[in-house]
Design a protein around this motif. Structure first.
Motif, short mmCIF file in Angstrom:
data_model
loop_
_atom_site.label_atom_id
_atom_site.label_comp_id
_atom_site.label_asym_id
_atom_site.label_seq_id
_atom_site.Cartn_x
_atom_site.Cartn_y
_atom_site.Cartn_z
N ILE A 6 0.85 -1.19 0.00
CA ILE A 6 0.00 0.00 0.00
C ILE A 6 0.88 1.24 0.00
O ILE A 6 1.80 1.35 0.81
CB ILE A 6 -0.92 0.05 1.24
CG1 ILE A 6 -1.87 -1.14 1.27
CG2 ILE A 6 -1.72 1.35 1.25
CD1 ILE A 6 -2.74 -1.17 2.52
N VAL A 7 0.58 2.18 -0.91
CA VAL A 7 1.35 3.43 -0.98
C VAL A 7 0.37 4.60 -0.85
O VAL A 7 -0.42 4.87 -1.75
CB VAL A 7 2.12 3.55 -2.30
CG1 VAL A 7 3.03 4.78 -2.27
CG2 VAL A 7 2.93 2.28 -2.58
N ASP A 8 0.44 5.29 0.29
CA ASP A 8 -0.42 6.45 0.53
C ASP A 8 0.22 7.28 1.63
O ASP A 8 0.74 6.73 2.60
CB ASP A 8 -1.83 6.02 0.96
CG ASP A 8 -2.84 7.15 0.87
OD1 ASP A 8 -2.71 8.13 1.66
OD2 ASP A 8 -3.75 7.09 0.03
N ASP A 9 0.20 8.60 1.47
CA ASP A 9 0.89 9.44 2.45
C ASP A 9 0.08 9.66 3.72
O ASP A 9 0.58 10.25 4.68
CB ASP A 9 1.27 10.79 1.83
CG ASP A 9 0.07 11.56 1.30
OD1 ASP A 9 -0.77 10.94 0.64
OD2 ASP A 9 -0.01 12.78 1.53
N HIS A 10 -1.17 9.19 3.76
CA HIS A 10 -2.00 9.36 4.95
C HIS A 10 -2.12 8.03 5.71
O HIS A 10 -2.65 7.05 5.18
CB HIS A 10 -3.39 9.86 4.58
CG HIS A 10 -3.38 11.25 4.00
ND1 HIS A 10 -3.47 11.49 2.64
CD2 HIS A 10 -3.25 12.46 4.60
CE1 HIS A 10 -3.43 12.79 2.43
NE2 HIS A 10 -3.29 13.40 3.59
N LEU A 11 -1.65 8.03 6.95
CA LEU A 11 -1.68 6.81 7.77
C LEU A 11 -3.11 6.31 7.96
O LEU A 11 -3.36 5.10 7.88
CB LEU A 11 -1.05 7.10 9.14
CG LEU A 11 -1.11 5.96 10.16
CD1 LEU A 11 -0.38 4.73 9.64
CD2 LEU A 11 -0.52 6.41 11.50
N ILE A 12 -4.04 7.22 8.18
CA ILE A 12 -5.43 6.81 8.44
C ILE A 12 -6.03 6.10 7.22
O ILE A 12 -6.82 5.17 7.35
CB ILE A 12 -6.29 8.03 8.85
CG1 ILE A 12 -7.66 7.55 9.35
CG2 ILE A 12 -6.46 9.01 7.69
CD1 ILE A 12 -8.47 8.65 10.01
N VAL A 13 -5.62 6.53 6.02
CA VAL A 13 -6.10 5.88 4.80
C VAL A 13 -5.51 4.47 4.69
O VAL A 13 -6.21 3.50 4.38
CB VAL A 13 -5.73 6.70 3.55
CG1 VAL A 13 -6.07 5.93 2.28
CG2 VAL A 13 -6.46 8.04 3.56
N ARG A 14 -4.21 4.36 4.97
CA ARG A 14 -3.57 3.04 4.91
C ARG A 14 -4.21 2.07 5.91
O ARG A 14 -4.43 0.90 5.60
CB ARG A 14 -2.06 3.16 5.17
CG ARG A 14 -1.32 4.01 4.16
CD ARG A 14 0.19 3.72 4.17
NE ARG A 14 0.80 3.86 5.48
CZ ARG A 14 1.30 5.00 5.96
NH1 ARG A 14 1.21 6.12 5.24
NH2 ARG A 14 1.87 5.04 7.15
N VAL A 29 -1.78 -7.44 3.45
CA VAL A 29 -0.90 -6.29 3.29
C VAL A 29 0.44 -6.63 3.93
O VAL A 29 0.53 -6.84 5.13
CB VAL A 29 -1.49 -5.03 3.95
CG1 VAL A 29 -0.50 -3.87 3.86
CG2 VAL A 29 -2.81 -4.65 3.30
N VAL A 30 1.49 -6.70 3.12
CA VAL A 30 2.80 -7.10 3.63
C VAL A 30 3.77 -5.93 3.77
O VAL A 30 4.82 -6.06 4.39
CB VAL A 30 3.44 -8.18 2.72
CG1 VAL A 30 2.61 -9.45 2.76
CG2 VAL A 30 3.60 -7.68 1.29
N ALA A 31 3.42 -4.78 3.18
CA ALA A 31 4.30 -3.61 3.28
C ALA A 31 3.51 -2.34 3.03
O ALA A 31 2.48 -2.35 2.36
CB ALA A 31 5.46 -3.72 2.28
N GLU A 32 4.04 -1.23 3.58
CA GLU A 32 3.42 0.08 3.40
C GLU A 32 4.49 1.11 3.08
O GLU A 32 5.64 0.99 3.50
CB GLU A 32 2.70 0.52 4.68
CG GLU A 32 1.60 -0.39 5.15
CD GLU A 32 1.02 0.08 6.48
OE1 GLU A 32 0.77 1.30 6.62
OE2 GLU A 32 0.85 -0.76 7.38
N ALA A 33 4.08 2.14 2.33
CA ALA A 33 4.98 3.26 2.03
C ALA A 33 4.16 4.54 2.09
O ALA A 33 2.98 4.55 1.73
CB ALA A 33 5.60 3.10 0.65
N SER A 34 4.79 5.61 2.55
CA SER A 34 4.08 6.88 2.69
C SER A 34 4.48 7.89 1.62
O SER A 34 4.03 9.03 1.64
CB SER A 34 4.35 7.47 4.08
OG SER A 34 5.74 7.69 4.27
#
Length: 210
Positions: A6-14, A29-34
């Protein structure tokens, strides 16, 4: 199991997206990026079955990130998520290699379906996007002037239309004020406009101001 970045700059959205995805037994979901750059670093080091990518992020936006992801791995499916209507970014996303485009207000009901369809090698497009694709195919020479802008020029156009100054745009896009001014000049020339006021009115007339 469908392993997702998941790539989104808002934590609440992720967090919201993770809750939707993790309720399904066949995806995780195995990884996240902001940010776009953080996403690229992860993609260069790891393999993912699918990437959920936000359009509007500070610095390197989703479209730029999408193009670089596709240069690195043309086969990884990418589903674009956006707060903007399909008419503004869907065509640009699909032409850049996205496997689907979805507005965030429909994600809660359609996201899992879209992920399964895309991970199966198919495209996910809404009825509105399908109509846009058909219109683009049969009316290539009837495009609106702003459809000939580059992705970056279009982004600057939208920010100017919101009243952002050159300094603010430069900061948000992580580019120099001089570069922003260059984009502004190209926009004025391509759209046959004279100043920022004209840009604002143009955006209103073509419903680009959301």
């Amino acid at each position: 199991m469908i392993n997702i970045l998941i790539v989104d700059d808002h934590l609440i959205v992720r967090e919201g997206i993770k809750r939707i995805i993790n309720d399904s037994a066949d995806m995780n979901v195995v990884a996240e990026a902001s940010s776009g750059m953080e996403a690229l670093e992860l993609v260069w080091k790891n393999k993912y079955d699918l990437i959920l990518l936000d359009i509007s992020m500070p610095g390197q936006n989703g479209l730029q990130t999408l193009k670089q992801i596709k240069k690195h791995d043309k086969n990884v499916p990418v589903l674009m998520l956006s707060m903007h209507s399909e008419g503004q970014y869907a065509m640009r996303s699909m032409k850049a290699g996205a496997s689907g485009y979805m507005t965030k207000d429909t994600a809660s009901s359609q996201l899992v379906k879209a992920i399964r369809k895309i991970s199966d090698g198919r495209k996910f497009i809404t009825q509105e996007v399908a109509e846009l694709l058909a219109t683009d195919l049969y009316h290539e020479h009837d495009k609106e002037p702003h459809e000939y802008l580059s992705d970056r020029e279009f982004e600057v156009l939208k920010m100017i239309s919101k009243g952002d100054s050159i300094k603010i745009i430069a900061k948000n896009l992580s580019i120099s004020p001089k570069t922003v001014s260059t984009y502004r000049s190209r926009i004025l020339e391509k759209l046959d406009l004279k100043n920022n006021s004209d840009i604002i009115h143009y955006a209103i007339d073509y419903k680009l101001e959301d």
